[in-house]
Design an enzyme around this catalytic site. Sequence first.
Site, short mmCIF file in Angstrom:
data_model
loop_
_atom_site.label_atom_id
_atom_site.label_comp_id
_atom_site.label_asym_id
_atom_site.label_seq_id
_atom_site.Cartn_x
_atom_site.Cartn_y
_atom_site.Cartn_z
CB CYS A 1 18.87 7.60 16.80
SG CYS A 1 18.57 9.03 17.78
N1 SAJ Z 1 20.77 8.92 6.16
C1 SAJ Z 1 21.29 8.42 4.97
N2 SAJ Z 1 20.41 8.00 4.00
C2 SAJ Z 1 19.05 8.06 4.19
C3 SAJ Z 1 18.55 8.58 5.41
C4 SAJ Z 1 19.42 9.00 6.38
O1 SAJ Z 1 22.50 8.34 4.78
O2 SAJ Z 1 18.32 7.69 3.28
C5 SAJ Z 1 21.70 9.33 7.21
C6 SAJ Z 1 21.55 10.77 7.63
O3 SAJ Z 1 22.35 11.60 6.81
C7 SAJ Z 1 22.05 10.73 9.07
C8 SAJ Z 1 21.64 9.35 9.56
O4 SAJ Z 1 21.40 8.57 8.38
O5 SAJ Z 1 23.46 10.84 9.11
C9 SAJ Z 1 20.38 9.36 10.44
O6 SAJ Z 1 19.40 10.03 9.70
P1 SAJ Z 1 17.86 10.17 10.25
O7 SAJ Z 1 17.11 10.92 9.21
O8 SAJ Z 1 17.34 8.88 10.68
O9 SAJ Z 1 18.06 11.17 11.46
P2 SAJ Z 1 17.92 11.05 13.05
O10 SAJ Z 1 18.80 9.99 13.55
O11 SAJ Z 1 18.03 12.42 13.59
O12 SAJ Z 1 16.41 10.72 13.35
C10 SAJ Z 1 15.99 9.46 13.46
C11 SAJ Z 1 14.52 9.55 13.12
N3 SAJ Z 1 14.43 9.81 11.69
C12 SAJ Z 1 13.43 9.49 10.88
O13 SAJ Z 1 12.59 8.69 11.19
C13 SAJ Z 1 13.36 10.19 9.56
C14 SAJ Z 1 13.96 8.34 13.62
O14 SAJ Z 1 14.62 7.28 12.99
C15 SAJ Z 1 14.01 8.33 15.12
O15 SAJ Z 1 12.79 8.89 15.60
C16 SAJ Z 1 15.15 9.14 15.68
O16 SAJ Z 1 16.23 9.00 14.79
C17 SAJ Z 1 15.46 8.62 17.06
O17 SAJ Z 1 15.63 9.44 17.94
O18 SAJ Z 1 15.47 7.40 17.24
#
Ligand code: SAJ
Length: 448
Positions: free
Chosen positions: A287
């Site tokens: 995502c």
């Molecule tokens: N990450 C970082 N630093 C941060 C946060 C995340 O490096 O501060 C990295 C994570 O390790 C990961 C990536 O970013 O590799 C994505 O992390 P994520 O927590 O956004 O995880 P996703 O993609 O499974 O979930 C996201 C949802 N997450 C949150 O809102 C917390 C949201 O953005 C969406 O509902 C979902 O993708 C989607 O399906 O769109």
Amino acid sequence: MLQSQEKIPMGTQDQTSQELVRKIQNRAARLGVIGLGYVGLTLAAEMAKEGFEVTGIDIDRKKVDSVNSGISYVLDVPSETLLPLVTQKRIKATQSLAAIENLDAVSICVPTPLRKTKEPDLSYVIAAAEAVSSHLQPGQLIVVESTTYPGTTRELVLPILEKPGRQVGSDFFLAFSPERVDPGNFTHTTRTIPKIIGGVTPQCGKLAGLLYQQFVEKIVPVSSPECAEMAKLLENTFRNVNIALANEMAIMCRTFGVDVWEVIEAAKTKPFGFMPFYPGPGLGGHCIPVDPYYLTWKARLNGCEPRFIELAAQINSQMPLFTISRVADALNERQRSFKGSKILGLGVAYKRDTSDTRESPALEVLYGLHQKGAAVCYSDPHVPTIRLNGEKTKSLPLDPDMLQSMDCVVLLTDHSAFNYQMIAAHSQVIVDCRNAFKGFPRSNIVSL
Ligand code: SAJ
């Protein structure tokens, strides 16, 4: 039963709508979900828990058989939840698209990946829309949930459904409602996360809102599918660019000799106007690294040049290399080179406590270390095997002797299951990409 929130006023209703409204309100509406991944199966379960009869449609025979056996493959839908829904015949799965003919509403939850060229790949959405179109019945409600660029519902899906002379808003109803599932987040679930809904016509929006408010606590009606499509991309692009800022801060703090994690913890004390994001080895998942490209691709077609978003993507994509440079620093301090060194990667999933390795930056780091001549292995309690440069590689169990035999350990994904005390006590040096060893003695810890 959901407490009824303010009901969506249905206004003047033609016969078709009235029939659908009645079926939705008395749970007689037969619902369908196309795509039984972590979004579709979770959605189907919420619908079934509210008393609807749900048909899941997927091309993957293994998924269909697993669902019909009540065995879940999705973290957010335990088998203990799924099995009773299947035995009570609230949920059934099929590969047959003809099942669409017996439904009153269909939600499309198929993947929207990127092509190798970083352009949107809407082949799954188009296939689903064409399947719906060839089985569409009068009065059916179709809701697209797959994350996509503004205009997809109206410009791509609608013509496919209207093709044989049908009229949206009377012959059928069409809306966009972005999925917002955060895998593994048991605090915010499909039922509790507010659901944005944008109908192609006002009546489409009202019917979609009426349906979803049966199993989602809060509906957020918006004026168009484009607004709903854009809101979802704003959410995830916001996340992407802020993570890029955290990553750039990490790179700058390294040059200042300042601990970026301490900086963020300090900044977090500001009670307003700040939201913490954290650096890491890169951006994973299907995502956050993907969705902004749907937005930038469409923006360029409209003559915009989204430089800010593009720059964020560049910064995020350089983090695996930055991580490898930190491993080089750690080895260098111990008069070691990549060649001849044994390096253990801890955690290969794209984020904590998940088994999903799609777009995982951890894999890119391990590939890169291998390319530099290091002997690379990994340990991840959620991922039993990976392909490392074409070779099938198994996750290694952790023990003190094995850890001591490694010239460098790289903490890439901070799973809760890791025994951080043991790892810190028995590793020569750890490159910590996630501040997982916060508070530990720093003698053998190298921060990102
Ligand atoms: N990450 C970082 N630093 C941060 C946060 C995340 O490096 O501060 C990295 C994570 O390790 C990961 C990536 O970013 O590799 C994505 O992390 P994520 O927590 O956004 O995880 P996703 O993609 O499974 O979930 C996201 C949802 N997450 C949150 O809102 C917390 C949201 O953005 C969406 O509902 C979902 O993708 C989607 O399906 O769109």
